[in-house]
Each structure stands twice: as structure tokens, then as C-alpha cells.
Design a protein around this motif. Structure first.
Motif, mmCIF file in Angstrom:
data_model
loop_
_atom_site.group_PDB
_atom_site.id
_atom_site.type_symbol
_atom_site.label_atom_id
_atom_site.label_comp_id
_atom_site.label_asym_id
_atom_site.label_seq_id
_atom_site.Cartn_x
_atom_site.Cartn_y
_atom_site.Cartn_z
ATOM 1 N N ARG A 282 1.051 8.112 -16.442
ATOM 2 C CA ARG A 282 0.341 7.644 -15.251
ATOM 3 C C ARG A 282 -0.085 6.183 -15.412
ATOM 4 O O ARG A 282 0.028 5.375 -14.479
ATOM 5 N N GLN A 283 -0.587 5.810 -16.578
ATOM 6 C CA GLN A 283 -0.951 4.419 -16.824
ATOM 7 C C GLN A 283 0.281 3.521 -16.836
ATOM 8 O O GLN A 283 0.262 2.400 -16.317
ATOM 9 N N VAL B 280 -3.944 8.263 -7.302
ATOM 10 C CA VAL B 280 -4.390 9.529 -7.876
ATOM 11 C C VAL B 280 -5.907 9.557 -7.875
ATOM 12 O O VAL B 280 -6.567 8.586 -8.261
ATOM 13 N N ALA B 281 -6.448 10.670 -7.392
ATOM 14 C CA ALA B 281 -7.886 10.859 -7.347
ATOM 15 C C ALA B 281 -8.399 11.306 -8.709
ATOM 16 O O ALA B 281 -7.641 11.758 -9.567
ATOM 17 N N THR B 282 -9.691 11.195 -8.894
ATOM 18 C CA THR B 282 -10.365 11.689 -10.091
ATOM 19 C C THR B 282 -11.155 12.930 -9.723
ATOM 20 O O THR B 282 -11.929 12.912 -8.752
ATOM 21 N N PRO C 89 -6.932 16.135 -2.398
ATOM 22 C CA PRO C 89 -5.714 15.395 -2.743
ATOM 23 C C PRO C 89 -4.615 16.358 -3.187
ATOM 24 O O PRO C 89 -4.898 17.449 -3.680
ATOM 25 N N GLY C 90 -3.380 15.929 -3.011
ATOM 26 C CA GLY C 90 -2.267 16.776 -3.410
ATOM 27 C C GLY C 90 -0.950 16.173 -2.996
ATOM 28 O O GLY C 90 -0.904 15.092 -2.387
ATOM 29 N N ASP D 121 -3.687 14.751 -6.530
ATOM 30 C CA ASP D 121 -4.707 15.292 -7.402
ATOM 31 C C ASP D 121 -4.303 15.072 -8.848
ATOM 32 O O ASP D 121 -3.163 14.705 -9.165
ATOM 33 N N ASP D 122 -5.226 15.330 -9.752
ATOM 34 C CA ASP D 122 -5.008 15.071 -11.165
ATOM 35 C C ASP D 122 -3.832 15.867 -11.712
ATOM 36 O O ASP D 122 -2.966 15.327 -12.416
#
Length: 792
Positions: free
Chosen positions: A368-369, A500-502, A538-539, A555-556
Motif C-alpha cells: 500500500r505504501q 484507503v480509509a483508516t 468504505p469498500g 476499507d483496510d
């Protein structure tokens, strides 16, 4: 030829690296070709590239390539040239860590035994030593002929020696020798940690580990480790390799070691902040066995970006297996004068990609990073860093409750970094009511528009004034940027920006101006901005439509399944339940489950599978963005071999201490160990790409033996530390079918004083084998229906 050909100029500036005149933010992972079977190189490099790496680094272990004077070996698993060529095929640059001394937990640090036996002043400019180095370098560099960056090849850099602290003239001489042997690369490095004196002709590169096996058993958490979870201007870490400095060289450091005068290390603001050993996990020693979690790895890595890193380098990114040479196993040990006894075979390191290709959670968390750095790393590299919040003193316990933040900005836009993450031994509290004022050149941006509560155990990088489309600016967001892509596969098409949400943080998008929005949001106008609040979770289907661009908010858990790969003729986003990577345009799936799903954006018309085993691809339909297929591989999955065993070791050896620091020594006498014989049927090993024996157990030390060529051979060993023990049975299939596998197990005895993580240390004395499974991993290659059929 490397995928980046034709060659683009690479150079090192005072603040960052450049490629073809643009800032370049490299992401590099350590992969040791000599410790991985050659037939697995492509898979490991594929996972590395899919993980968002653009380069790999690799040691050239002298002891492996010249086991006897003048007896150079470059074939089989030692074929450096083939490894570099394969890295180029996967689109990866290569940094060759030339040695001559490597460490890498290798016997004598990688020096051949015959060299150690000679009366030489090694790692100095002793002429007799340099003559041997010249021969070794000449052989190594000959393997790279035509593969350097100047030739359009993947070799972009070289590291000289390793953890050499007080010989800057020698380091400079090594570069001269390498250049005289014909090596031409744009980036030359040397490790800078431990207060090392690095000559100005080399770029110092740094390390950061969440824990260290090299610490003493009374060290609950290394004193310097907490600084790596802060945002900090401190680049050096005096604790890494400190035991070797003290034990082998008699050096104890009290200060930073920067100094002045000839040969002193460059000041931090004179060179880019580059890393080569961010801990991708952690090895274990007999006396001390850390358990670094995936979350530890990801939080540390993001903290370094928030601290100003412009080169993310991981050690290890992929684990491997220690070699067996002419003098036996080639790990560091008390027997060879080192302070630590490490396992004789396994070098798994708890890495994102394990010793046998196991893909772990931190592969996904780091990806992700890395997707973000692929997309916006050039801008980020040029941004300056402001560190605020909390103390840079690792021992400052009063800092535990302070909000930790930093900002990277070019004056016009940037990112806000926030963290409440620290490992479980010293966790941080949540932060209520978080809101920062970010000063830019022409304005101050308040992030977020209203205070939010930041849960404990999270790290974020939120965008400030991020350009979404022409004339459309995301002023701020409480979600992180992952990547962006054209949705329908055509140039100039409507793009999808992926955020992306946390978990636990409401998603807010703040846009400059009065902006119309469609989708699951409510809108309010405040101070010349449009504030959008997400009103659904989120999704993968959560899309906010904006003028000229769609914003997908994941989402995560879904973000951990997201890849960006060049497959079927173009870049695509891939959501996959199983690890995937790209190879020559095909999508390769490695699954340990009988069925997995794959979704694509933009999607090809249809998919087909090619594999030597049964695999069926079934379309599951199309959504607003994604098209989804199920890949069924009935042969994949787990087969139970044994469970609930409590064997007894009749005569475990007495614990001893050794080495220059008097630490606990690994047992070598297994005559009194418990023996567990496992019969593994042929059908458990057939019909898949790989079969792993997975052992869930508690104890002290275990060895796995198979009968090969008339003798029992130790194919794997394990110092128990809380994680399962995996043994690759694939290379030994016929031996295992004929004779089974024997486990030799020694009992856990807490009184021995071995250090393990607090989360697992309260196990009872003795041996308990909870379960033994064969994990059957299949390899399936997918192609678009109209493409040429893929070949495995």
C-alpha cells in the motif's frame, strides 16, 4: 534488457536521487539469490515487483563463490548473472552488495575459511588482502558485463563492504578497485549506521529495526528502537551491529561519530536520507528470539517516510536458507567467534516473503505504501520535512502521550503524517480531537476540517492539496492515497483515484471551491470549500463521482488485496484473495486454498487458465468498476498429518554459554531429543507447485530430517519463537514418500533463560505439537482469452 531500457540518467543530488532529470524515490528489497533455489527466483522477484518494489539488493557472498583459493563458482544457485537478468525481466533494478565482507549472519561474515586462516589485515588497505579482493571483484564484475545501467541493464548501484566504521580510506579504495575492474554504476553506497566514517565518494545508507536478536537476554526492548516509531531527524542507529563492533573489533560508541576532518561522514543535510536496512522482519538467535509483527514493519517504514526518507530499502524482503559449504553450514555461530548462535539452515527472517515463498501480511501492508510511492514518489522526494510533536529522545517516557506528527511539503502541497503506533511492549494511547494547521507558502490548511479522534495503533499519511483533475484539488482528506488509473483502459479516459480509509476514522474529503459530487456522501460548503462526508462504509464499490474523476474509497481489508500490475497489455488494478504477480503480461496466482477470487479494473473480456494441474476460471459478473472471476484449484489446500502430540525428550542437553560475549549457545547434541516420525502420503505432495509441512508447536529447538542418498539430512531447523515452522517438502518429495520425515525436538525450559516475546513466553515447559499440516500451494497463470495461451 531491463524493462526500463533505453537507459535514463541516474544521479545523486544533495536531497534525493534523480532519474532522467526527475526526482526518483527508490523502493528496494533484499533478496539473496545464493540462499534461494534457482527455480524459485522468478517467483520471489515476481512477488517483489508486485509488492511495489522497483529494485532489489543482494549480497555476493565470497565464501559461496570462492570456497577454495582460485576456485570460483558461478553456476546453479550461484549464477549472479542469471539472477540479475531475471530481475530485469521482472522490471527490477539491482543494487549489488559486493562485500568483500558482508555479515548477513553468514559464517565469518561471508569470508571464505581459507581467507580467515591467512595472516592478513582484512578489511584494510593491506596489499596482500587487496590482491585477493581484486581477484574476487574482477570475477564478480565479469558476471555483470553488459548488465549495468550504462548498458541498459538493471544494475544501478553497488554497496562496498558492510558495517565498516573506521576505515573510510579502505572504502574509497574498494570503489577504485571495482571501477578498475570495469564496474560503472551511477550509485555507490556504504552503510552509515553506527557512526560510520563514510568517504565522500560513497552515499551513506541507514538502518532501522523494530527489535534485534543481537541484544542481550535481559533487554526487553532495545533502547534505540522506540525512535524508529517516531518522526525524527535522527538517521543513525548506534545499536545495530553494536555487539559485533564490541566483540570483533573492540569498538564501543558513545556518540554519533560524525566528527570533522578528512574521511568523516558527510553531514546529514549534505546527502539524501537513504535507507538500505529497514527491518522487513527479524532473524532469531538462540539466546534471543524477537517476534516482529507485520504491523511493526509497516509502521516503522511509514515513520521513515514521514521523517524524510527518500529511499526505502528493506532487509530482508524475502527470506532464504543458509547454505551448506565445504566446512558445513554457513551461518554465524559461537564456533566461528561470533556473539550469536543463529539457526543452521533457516534464514526466514520473518520477511514479507518467507523462506519458502510464503506471502505474509506485511507484504500487503507495505505494498500500500509502495503503490503510493510509485504514483507520487517523485513529488514526495522533493518535499522538505518538518517534524513536530513528541520528543526525539528514545528514553523520554513523558513523550508517550504526545501527538506525533510531521509534514512533508513543497510549499504548494504535501502530506500530513500522524501515528499512534508503537509495538505492544510500549503501546501509545489514542489521540482525541486531532487537527493540525499546515502552513504552505500561500495559505494555511486545517487538516481535517473538524477534529477527529485517532485510534490507538494506527499510522496515516493524509494528502494536502492533492491534484485530482484539471482544476480540481483535494484540499485535505482523512484517507490515504494509494494510486490512480484510467478506468476504461484508454489514454485520456476518466481516471479513478484510489484512497484507503483508516478503521475508526470517518472519511472526509475537502475540495477547493464549489464542487458537485455524486455517490454516497453528504456535502457542505465551508470557507470556500466543499466538504464531503462519506455516509457508507468504505469498500470496493464505494465510489464518489467528481468532475473529471472518480474517487474509490477502500476499507483496510480490501486495500490489503489491491495490486497494480502490468497484465494483459496494460496497467490494471487487481483485487485478489491470493498472492499474485505479473510475468511477461500474464497474471500468476499462487494459492493455498481450493478457490480464490480475482477482480480487475479495467477488465479484459474474459480470462483463461493454463496450468499443469486442474484449474477452472469462472466469471462472477461485473460491478460498477470491477469484473470478478473465481479460480478453482481443487488440489490446493491443507492436509492434516498429525495433531495433539506431546513427545518427551529422554535426555535433553544441558544448556551452555559461549562466544565472545558469553551468551547462550544453541544445542548441537540431539541424541537425547524427542523424535516424531511423520508418514506423508504421495497424494499429499502431488499435483501442486509446492508442498509445505507446517508445524504448530512449542518447544526449544527443532530439526527436520529426511533420508537422502543413504543418510539423514537436516533440511530445516527452527528456534521456537511463537510462529509456525514451515518445511518445504517439494525438493525432497521422493525421499519423503519413501521414508517420511523425522522431527527432532528439544523441550522448552524456561529456566534456561532464552528470551522470547512476552506474548508467547508463558508456555509450559516441554514439547507440544498442536498440529502438523501439508500446505498445498498451486500456481495458476491467467491470460485474457484473446491473448496467446500462457505457459508455466
Amino acid at each position: 534488457m531491463h524493462a526500463d531500457a533505453p537507459t535514463r540518467e541516474v544521479r545523486v543530488t544533495r536531497r534525493y536521487l534523480e532519474r532522467d532529470g526527475r526526482p526518483w524515490f527508490p523502493v528496494t528489497g533484499e533478496v539473496h539469490y545464493a540462499r534461494i533455489p534457482r527455480e524459485r527466483w522468478s517467483e520471489v522477484l515476481g512477488h517483489a515487483r508486485a509488492g511495489g518494489l522497483d529494485s532489489v539488493a543482494t549480497y555476493v557472498f565470497w565464501q559461496a563463490h570462492e570456497p577454495g583459493p582460485g576456485d570460483f563458482r558461478w553456476g546453479g544457485d550461484l549464477d549472479l548473472r542469471a539472477f540479475v537478468e531475471l530481475a530485469g525481466r521482472h522490471g527490477l533494478d539491482v543494487v549489488v552488495r559486493l562485500g568483500p565482507w558482508a555479515h548477513g549472519e553468514a559464517r565469518h561474515g561471508g569470508f571464505p575459511d581459507w581467507l580467515v586462516a591467512r595472516d592478513l589485515a582484512v578489511r584494510t588497505n593491506d596489499p596482500a588482502y587487496l590482491d585477493l579482493v581484486r581477484a574476487f571483484y574482477a570475477q564478480t564484475i565479469a558476471q555483470l558485463d553488459g548488465l549495468t545501467h550504462a548498458d541498459g541493464g538493471p544494475v544501478v548501484g553497488a554497496q562496498l563492504d558492510n558495517e565498516l566504521y573506521d576505515q573510510p580510506e579502505h572504502l574509497a579504495t574498494l570503489r577504485t578497485i571495482a571501477e578498475q575492474a570495469g564496474l560503472r554504476v551511477p550509485v555507490w553506497t556504504a552503510t552509515g549506521w553506527g557512526g560510520a566514517q563514510v568517504p565522500p565518494t560513497l552515499l551513506p545508507v541507514y538502518s532501522a529495526y523494530a527489535d534485534g536478536f543481537w541484544e542481550d537476554t535481559d533487554t526487553e526492548w532495545p533502547a534505540f528502537s522506540p525512535v524508529h516509531f517516531r518522526y525524527s531527524t535522527v538517521r543513525d542507529d548506534l545499536s545495530v551491529g553494536a555487539d559485533l563492533r564490541e566483540a570483533l573489533d573492540g569498538i564501543t560508541l558513545e556518540g554519533s561519530g560524525d566528527g570533522d576532518g578528512a574521511g568523516a561522514a558527510p553531514k546529514d543535510d549534505d546527502v539524501p536520507y537513504a535507507t538500505c536496512e529497514l527491518g522487513g522482519g527479524m532473524h532469531v538467535a538462540y539466546h534471543r528470539r524477537p517476534s516482529v509483527t507485520p504491523q511493526d514493519v509497516a509502521a516503522l517504514a511509514l515513520a521513515k517516510i514521514g521523517s524524510g526518507s527518500v529511499w526505502q530499502g528493506y532487509y530482508m524482503y524475502a527470506g532464504g536458507t543458509q547454505r551448506v559449504g565445504p566446512h558445513g553450514t554457513e551461518q554465524e555461530s559461537h564456533a566461528t567467534g561470533y556473539p550469536n548462535d543463529v539457526p543452521t539452515r533457516t534464514y526466514d527472517f520473518g520477511a514479507p516473503v518467507g523462506e519458502h515463498g510464503q506471502v505474509r501480511l506485511h507484504h500487503h501492508l507495505l505494498r500500500r505504501q509502495h503503490l503510493w510511492l510509485q504514483h507520487d514518489g517523485a513529488a514526495l522526494a522533493a518535499m522538505t520535512t518538518t517534524v513536530g510533536g513528541g520528543s526525539e529522545d528514545a528514553d523520554d517516557m513523558n513523550d508517550q502521550g504526545a501527538l506525533r506528527w510531521s509534514v512533508r511539503s513543497d510549499g504548494g502541497r504535501g502530506y500530513v503524517f500522524l501515528t499512534t503506533y508503537q509495538p505492544a511492549r510500549r503501546p501509545l494511547p489514542p489521540q482525541p480531537g486531532v487537527q493540525l494547521a499546515v502552513a504552505l507558502d500561500d495559505a494555511t490548511v486545517t487538516v481535517p476540517s473538524r477534529p477527529v479522534d485517532l485510534p490507538a495503533g494506527v499510522s496515516v499519511a493524509w494528502p494536502v492539496r492533492y491534484p485530482l483533475a484539471d482544476g480540481l484539488v483535494l484540499r485535505s482528506a482523512t484517507a490515504q492515497v494509494l494510486t490512480r488509473i484510467a478506468a476504461d483502459g484508454t489514454d485520456g479516459a476518466r481516471e479513478v483515484v484510489v484512497l484507503v480509509a483508516t478503521d475508526g476514522v470517518p472519511v472526509e474529503l475537502v475540495l477547493d471551491g464549489d464542487v458537485a459530487a455524486a455517490g454516497p456522501v453528504t456535502a457542505r460548503r465551508e470557507n470556500g470549500t466543499t466538504v464531503l462526508d462519506l455516509i457508507v462504509p468504505p469498500g470496493p464499490g464505494t465510489v464518489v463521482g467528481l468532475p473529471g474523476v472518480d474517487v474509490l474509497v477502500l476499507d483496510d481489508a480490501t486495500a490489503n488485496r489491491l495490486y497494480r500490475l502490468d497484465v494483459f497489455g496494460r496497467d490494471r488494478l487487481v483485487l485478489s484473495d491470493a498472492p499474485v504477480y505479473s510475468l511477461d503480461g500474464a497474471l500468476v496466482v499462487h494459492t493455498g486454498a481450493p478457490a480464490t477470487t480475482v477482480s480487475l479494473l479495467p477488465a479484459p473480456p474474459s480470462l483463461t487458465a493454463s496450468t499443469e494441474w486442474t484449474a477452472v476460471v469462472t466469471a462472477q459478473g461485473e460491478g460498477p468498476l470491477w469484473s470478478t472471476w473465481t479460480v478453482s484449484v481443487p488440489g490446493a489446500g491443507h492436509r492434516r498429518v498429525a495433531a495433539d502430540l506431546h513427545p518427551t525428550a529422554p535426555a535433553p542437553p544441558v544448556s551452555t554459554k559461549g562466544g565472545p560475549m558469553g551468551r547462550l549457545s544453541a544445542p548441537t547434541d540431539f541424541s537425547g531429543a524427542a523424535r516424531v516420525h511423520l508418514d506423508v502420503p504421495a497424494e499429499a505432495l502431488d499435483g501442486v507447485d509446492r508442498a509445505l509441512l507446517r508445524i504448530a508447536w512449542t518447544g526449544d529447538v527443532g530439526r527436520a530430517l529426511v533420508h537422502h542418498d543413504g543418510r539423514a539430512e537436516v533440511v530445516s531447523d527452527h528456534f521456537w519463537h511463537g510462529r509456525d515452522w514451515d518445511v518445504d517438502l517439494t525438493p525432497w518429495r521422493d525421499d519423503v514418500v519413501r521414508d517420511g520425515v523425522t522431527l527432532e525436538l528439544l523441550p522448552w525450559r524456561r529456566a534456561t533463560g532464552v528470551w522470547v516475546d512476552p506474548s508467547v513466553r508463558d508456555v509450559p515447559d516441554g514439547i507440544a505439537v498442536a498440529a502438523v499440516d501439508v500446505v498445498r500451494v498451486a500456481r495458476v497463470m491467467l491470460a485474457a482469452v484473446n491473448d496467446e495461451p500462457p505457459t508455466a
